[in-house]
Motif scaffolding. Structure first.
Motif, short mmCIF file in Angstrom:
data_model
loop_
_atom_site.label_atom_id
_atom_site.label_comp_id
_atom_site.label_asym_id
_atom_site.label_seq_id
_atom_site.Cartn_x
_atom_site.Cartn_y
_atom_site.Cartn_z
N ASP A 24 43.28 59.58 29.14
CA ASP A 24 44.54 58.67 28.99
C ASP A 24 44.65 57.79 30.36
O ASP A 24 44.24 58.58 31.45
CB ASP A 24 45.60 59.20 28.88
N SER A 34 46.67 55.22 33.13
CA SER A 34 47.74 54.32 33.41
C SER A 34 47.44 53.69 34.72
O SER A 34 47.01 54.11 35.64
CB SER A 34 49.30 55.17 33.74
N ARG A 84 48.08 50.85 37.92
CA ARG A 84 49.43 50.14 38.39
C ARG A 84 48.91 49.13 39.22
O ARG A 84 47.83 49.55 39.98
CB ARG A 84 50.26 51.16 39.11
N VAL A 109 53.62 50.20 35.46
CA VAL A 109 52.35 50.16 34.93
C VAL A 109 51.95 48.74 34.04
O VAL A 109 53.06 48.31 33.38
CB VAL A 109 52.44 51.33 33.84
N THR A 134 47.48 50.25 30.04
CA THR A 134 47.24 51.71 29.73
C THR A 134 46.02 51.60 29.00
O THR A 134 45.61 50.59 28.19
CB THR A 134 48.58 52.24 28.70
#
Length: 143
Positions: free
Chosen positions: A91, A93, A95, A104, A107
């Motif tokens: 996974d 995220s 920024r 964020v 994703t």
């Protein structure tokens, strides 16, 4: 804390006509971050085998807001969500910048499969690879 954090610097040429980082280039930035975890960090922990063969079997990207080129690094946070005998899910995220509290903007998830390049087929994770990846499970104790 189970999250691997790395910085990746988008290039000016990554922008599209709207000033956003283009989808294909976003995927490349995710790849650069993934290499930092699976090749560089894994080798630093004595697990060099993933650099010899691991492929993306599935990719999902969700854009929450546009990723814009600022000249600064983006921050990519990664963790292992699912760990099976012959695959694992990462996974991500993303920024836009290193400022504290940066929102964020993207994703993503990738289903990764260890691959034997010589035999031309998937393989099982080695015990050392599983142990390394387990350290980056969401909510775990990072390696």
């Amino acid at each position: 804390m189970g999250v691997f954090v790395t910085g990746v610097r988008p290039r000016w040429s990554d922008m599209d006509a709207f000033g956003h980082v283009n989808h294909a280039n976003t995927v490349t930035l995710l790849e650069e971050a993934r290499i930092d975890l699976l090749f560089t960090e894994a080798a630093r922990h004595g697990v060099p085998d993933m650099a010899h063969g691991v492929v993306v079997a599935r990719l999902v990207v969700d854009y929450l807001t546009p990723l814009t080129f600022t000249g600064d690094e983006i921050v990519v946070e990664m963790s292992v969500r699912e760990l099976k005998s012959a695959s694992f899910t990462l996974d991500y995220s993303v920024r836009n910048g290193r400022q504290e509290g940066s929102p964020v903007v993207t994703t993503a998830e990738t289903l990764m499969v260890p691959y034997n390049l010589t035999a031309g087929r998937p393989r099982r994770l080695l015990e050392a690879e599983r142990d390394f990846l387990a350290g980056w499970r969401a909510g775990g104790n990072g390696a």
